[in-house]
Scaffold this motif. Sequence first.
Motif, mmCIF file in Angstrom:
data_model
loop_
_atom_site.group_PDB
_atom_site.id
_atom_site.type_symbol
_atom_site.label_atom_id
_atom_site.label_comp_id
_atom_site.label_asym_id
_atom_site.label_seq_id
_atom_site.Cartn_x
_atom_site.Cartn_y
_atom_site.Cartn_z
ATOM 1 N N HIS A 193 4.009 3.221 -7.812
ATOM 2 C CA HIS A 193 2.831 2.145 -8.201
ATOM 3 C C HIS A 193 3.172 1.609 -9.407
ATOM 4 O O HIS A 193 3.106 0.419 -9.883
ATOM 5 C CB HIS A 193 1.285 2.854 -8.537
ATOM 6 C CG HIS A 193 0.100 2.154 -8.754
ATOM 7 N ND1 HIS A 193 -0.053 1.604 -9.729
ATOM 8 C CD2 HIS A 193 -0.502 1.491 -7.749
ATOM 9 C CE1 HIS A 193 -1.182 0.709 -9.785
ATOM 10 N NE2 HIS A 193 -1.422 0.767 -8.693
ATOM 11 N N VAL A 232 0.753 -1.203 -0.159
ATOM 12 C CA VAL A 232 -0.017 -0.060 0.119
ATOM 13 C C VAL A 232 0.894 1.278 -0.046
ATOM 14 O O VAL A 232 1.717 1.340 0.955
ATOM 15 C CB VAL A 232 -1.013 -0.108 1.128
ATOM 16 C CG1 VAL A 232 -1.574 1.220 1.238
ATOM 17 C CG2 VAL A 232 -2.109 -1.111 1.102
ATOM 18 N N PHE A 290 -6.982 -4.468 1.956
ATOM 19 C CA PHE A 290 -6.255 -4.752 0.581
ATOM 20 C C PHE A 290 -5.582 -5.781 1.196
ATOM 21 O O PHE A 290 -4.898 -6.707 0.290
ATOM 22 C CB PHE A 290 -5.407 -3.684 0.086
ATOM 23 C CG PHE A 290 -6.208 -2.568 -0.435
ATOM 24 C CD1 PHE A 290 -7.373 -2.673 -1.235
ATOM 25 C CD2 PHE A 290 -5.592 -1.138 -0.496
ATOM 26 C CE1 PHE A 290 -8.028 -1.534 -1.624
ATOM 27 C CE2 PHE A 290 -6.421 0.070 -0.807
ATOM 28 C CZ PHE A 290 -7.602 -0.390 -1.614
ATOM 29 N N PHE A 341 -1.464 -0.973 -4.098
ATOM 30 C CA PHE A 341 -2.783 0.034 -4.217
ATOM 31 C C PHE A 341 -2.310 1.196 -3.461
ATOM 32 O O PHE A 341 -1.333 1.372 -2.825
ATOM 33 C CB PHE A 341 -3.508 -0.448 -3.163
ATOM 34 C CG PHE A 341 -4.030 -1.927 -3.469
ATOM 35 C CD1 PHE A 341 -5.178 -2.065 -4.458
ATOM 36 C CD2 PHE A 341 -3.519 -3.201 -3.093
ATOM 37 C CE1 PHE A 341 -5.795 -3.261 -4.771
ATOM 38 C CE2 PHE A 341 -4.006 -4.521 -3.166
ATOM 39 C CZ PHE A 341 -5.169 -4.589 -4.436
#
Length: 533
Positions: free
Chosen positions: A159, A127, A191, A170
Amino acid sequence: MAGKVTNIWSKKHVDDVSGQATSRVIVEATTPIKCDIRWKDALTAAVTIPDCELNMPEGPIKVNDGLLTEIEVSRAARRGVFMAIGLEHPSQFTFFQDGSSPSLPVRLVIAFDRSAIRRIMSDKVIVIDPGHGGMDAGGRGPVNLVEKNVVLDIARYLHRYLKEAGATPFLTRTHDVGMSLKQRFDLAARFGAEVFVSIHTYSSGNAELGGLRTLYNPSQPASEELAVFVHDAVIQRLGLKDRGVARDATRLPGNIGIPVIIVEAVCISNWVEEGLLRSPVFKERVAEGIFNGIKRFFAGRERGKPGAGEQVEGGAGGAQMGRIERIPIRTHIITEKDDIVEVVKMYTRDIAAPGDVIGIAESVVAITQGRAILPKTVRPRRLARFLSKFPGKDGSLATPPAMQLAINEVGAVRVLLGAAAAALGKMVGRKGDFYRVAGRSLAFIDDIAGTMPPYDEHVVLGPAHPEEVVARIKRETGVDAFIADVNDKGCVDILAASDGIDQAVLHQLLSDNPFGNDDQQTPIVVLKPVRRF
């Protein structure tokens, strides 16, 4: 007139058709050039370009793209150019010369496969948290650059890097929206994140203050480890001032049970560093540095944890052993220039410990001993040509060169006696008499080697003195070892093993061939915790 090397640089490349990712080293020259490329060790490719002048400065070219670390350029002892290309992970390379366009210099392209990175990062859930957002603008630079926008740019680059490497990244926010810290951590939990990386800049009333600072939450597992990896990688990629790694539980509350860090890339209130943040190239390199650190973090955990390999059940004589970890170790292409014990030490030093067992495929031991022989260099005599007709077409001595090498190993008399014993045994339905009489070592001659090029066209003899190799590995690593001949048909033969290893159990553990043949390139296997057998 000798050609001149005028420029050397690198870039990452993804093939449009195959999707294969490579790190390319490009050598530009005034004329077509020849080169010799070989592995100095598992993580250094040595490139020699003969009969060529170096028309650029000597010294290191920093790369740090996740696979390549640097390219050390120098003049060769004789007229020519030498490069030592450093890598973070073992890889394979191809090279070609591109002189198709008359408007460009001739280019030698050396492409290193980046699949090792994908193996490390595959399916890792990360994340990425771009700080601030919405009404919370964060810091503001002297020329009005806003932190919330800058960190979102860096997060998007990160990302992309993670996605290309096979990870599952994410973003907590993808546009300018405000979020509480709880909302961000709730998303991470939803997630199934394995790490949480928050990206920020910082501000100061001191106009001279600048550089990278990384914070971690000491209450979360492995946060400091992740922070150090990421911090060092960003410094390495960009050469920023180092403001250190520090604890900060106040800005990273919560108990989500995963590593949590804040990367404060630069000081946005610093005139110079605000200028850097306006550059897309700089922001992308910050993201690349963070990616490199995350990748090294996961690589370190894979090397260090017992569960890095496949788990199997084992037993001997009906006794249950419990679970055994089998960890295949990928290596460079091992050649006769390698010392097999040094190779084993290099690849297992962070994995194997006393109480484990290191296994080595017999063919690579033989290759390092110079026992891989091209058939065209062998002159089979009449006896070899005659006897090679009798093994089946898939037999290891089914060609005249292989049979001649067998005769060279043990002598014509023993081979003839073995052939006679095999003929008699066949009459009564018994197999294996040839090797029982002629010598067990002949069973390890591999007529069709099944190894990586360039040895796929060689006859590979069995290794010489395997007991001595095993003893040296044990002496220099403190870890038990064995050498085995295993194939995909479930046949297992232990050539040598440290004292105390139950070979019956090894047969069971190796029956499905955890050693990698062909493109798997994993000729070493570590077994954990083998002391239970």
